[in-house]
Design an enzyme around this catalytic site. Sequence first.
Site, PDB file in Angstrom:
ATOM      1  N   SER A   8       2.356  -0.100  -3.841  1.00 25.99           N
ATOM      2  CA  SER A   8       3.224   0.101  -5.006  1.00 25.99           C
ATOM      3  C   SER A   8       4.546   0.780  -4.672  1.00 25.99           C
ATOM      4  O   SER A   8       5.197   1.361  -5.553  1.00 25.99           O
ATOM      5  CB  SER A   8       2.488   0.906  -6.097  1.00 25.99           C
ATOM      6  OG  SER A   8       1.338   0.217  -6.536  1.00 25.99           O
ATOM      7  N   CYS A  39      -2.470  -8.794  -1.114  1.00 26.66           N
ATOM      8  CA  CYS A  39      -2.211  -9.220  -2.480  1.00 26.66           C
ATOM      9  C   CYS A  39      -2.166  -8.009  -3.405  1.00 26.66           C
ATOM     10  O   CYS A  39      -2.661  -6.924  -3.073  1.00 26.66           O
ATOM     11  CB  CYS A  39      -3.285 -10.203  -2.950  1.00 26.66           C
ATOM     12  SG  CYS A  39      -4.900  -9.466  -3.263  1.00 26.66           S
ATOM     13  N   ALA A  73       1.258  -3.200   2.061  1.00 28.09           N
ATOM     14  CA  ALA A  73       0.127  -2.995   1.162  1.00 28.09           C
ATOM     15  C   ALA A  73       0.344  -3.658  -0.195  1.00 28.09           C
ATOM     16  O   ALA A  73       1.405  -4.230  -0.476  1.00 28.09           O
ATOM     17  CB  ALA A  73      -0.130  -1.501   1.002  1.00 28.09           C
ATOM     18  N   HIS A  74      -0.668  -3.532  -1.055  1.00 28.60           N
ATOM     19  CA  HIS A  74      -0.635  -4.205  -2.358  1.00 28.60           C
ATOM     20  C   HIS A  74       0.475  -3.673  -3.262  1.00 28.60           C
ATOM     21  O   HIS A  74       0.804  -2.493  -3.267  1.00 28.60           O
ATOM     22  CB  HIS A  74      -1.991  -4.103  -3.064  1.00 28.60           C
ATOM     23  CG  HIS A  74      -2.501  -2.703  -3.254  1.00 28.60           C
ATOM     24  ND1 HIS A  74      -3.822  -2.422  -3.471  1.00 28.60           N
ATOM     25  CD2 HIS A  74      -1.887  -1.506  -3.241  1.00 28.60           C
ATOM     26  CE1 HIS A  74      -3.993  -1.127  -3.603  1.00 28.60           C
ATOM     27  NE2 HIS A  74      -2.828  -0.553  -3.473  1.00 28.60           N
ATOM     28  N   ASN A  75       1.071  -4.619  -3.989  1.00 29.96           N
ATOM     29  CA  ASN A  75       2.110  -4.343  -4.985  1.00 29.96           C
ATOM     30  C   ASN A  75       3.403  -3.782  -4.397  1.00 29.96           C
ATOM     31  O   ASN A  75       4.255  -3.263  -5.128  1.00 29.96           O
ATOM     32  CB  ASN A  75       1.595  -3.400  -6.076  1.00 29.96           C
ATOM     33  CG  ASN A  75       0.573  -4.065  -6.979  1.00 29.96           C
ATOM     34  OD1 ASN A  75      -0.627  -3.896  -6.769  1.00 29.96           O
ATOM     35  ND2 ASN A  75       1.034  -4.815  -7.953  1.00 29.96           N
TER      36      ASN A  75
END
Length: 340
Positions: free
Chosen positions: A261, A220, A241-243
């Site tokens: 990201s 998330c 991974a996140h974002n």
Amino acid sequence: MEFTIDEIALLLDGSVEGDGSQKINRLEKIQEGKAGSIGFLSNLKYEKYLYDTACSAIIVGEDFKPQKAFKTTLIRVKDPYTGFTKLLEAYSKMVKSDISGIEEPTYFHESSTIGPNCYRGAFSYVGRNCKIGNNVKIYPQVYIGDDVIIGDDCTFYPGVKIYSRTIIGNDCEIHSGSILGADGFGFAPQADGTYKNIPQLGNVVLEDGVSIGANTTIDCATMGSTHIGRGVKIDNQVQIAHNVILGENTVVASQAGISGSTSVGKNCVLAGKCGIVGHIDIADNTTVGANTGIMKSVTEPGKTIFGYIGFDIKDFLKSYSIFRKLPLLHNKLRELEKKL
């Protein structure tokens, strides 16, 4: 189930060369086929099997020209690989059991809703305030957390875990052991050498037609959403991974890892075991080769990136600066040789 070659050709919008009345009851490789089976020939290195195959029919390209006599019937289509894939999809839908109903024991919170013709396998769990669409298959031991939204025609195979607030579109397929929405790897280093946990407050969003292989993890977002675009296909054992943002129709092969990201464009191909650092952008139609490490943004669409050897970072950066100049140095060397 049996179909004639003529009926299959009609499905594939192809033409028959031979006896179209023969019955087909299974799909097999061209080199392993038996009477009653159908195969395909896309890669010409397998052409040698055509002349001795026992398959009753073979799907080939419209412009394929056999080099010698053969016994099988041909179905000519624009793209034999795509045609055979279409046939596999149709066959899969026919043989897949259209299960529905509720097995026991299961848990389904009273505040959640689910559409018709759905299946909930034994030991599955659905939390609070979930909205689940029509014709959704939830196999045994699937966990769906609170406030999850799921569209129509989705399938969750045994052991899938969907964390709270995840949003999943229509016609998505999540294979066993995959986890959507676990915390991203967010830890802030402290002066004393320890790490402080950074709360991960975002979610995961899957658009329509996404397929996720077994034991893949999609974290998330810290804030906002980790976003998987329409038609994305992700293999087994992939880490997102996140974002991270994956553009539509991008494919990611096994054991690839994408750091936080990073934004990957549309129609990209990420081959097995490639690794991409965080906070960079990958342009549309980029192909990343197997075992390749991407350390900076790829800004030009349509490029193929390949190659990575790990050693001391300072030495690597020095070597890399020289490596990039090798074509220029080579040209200068040739000019000097000519002068000498």
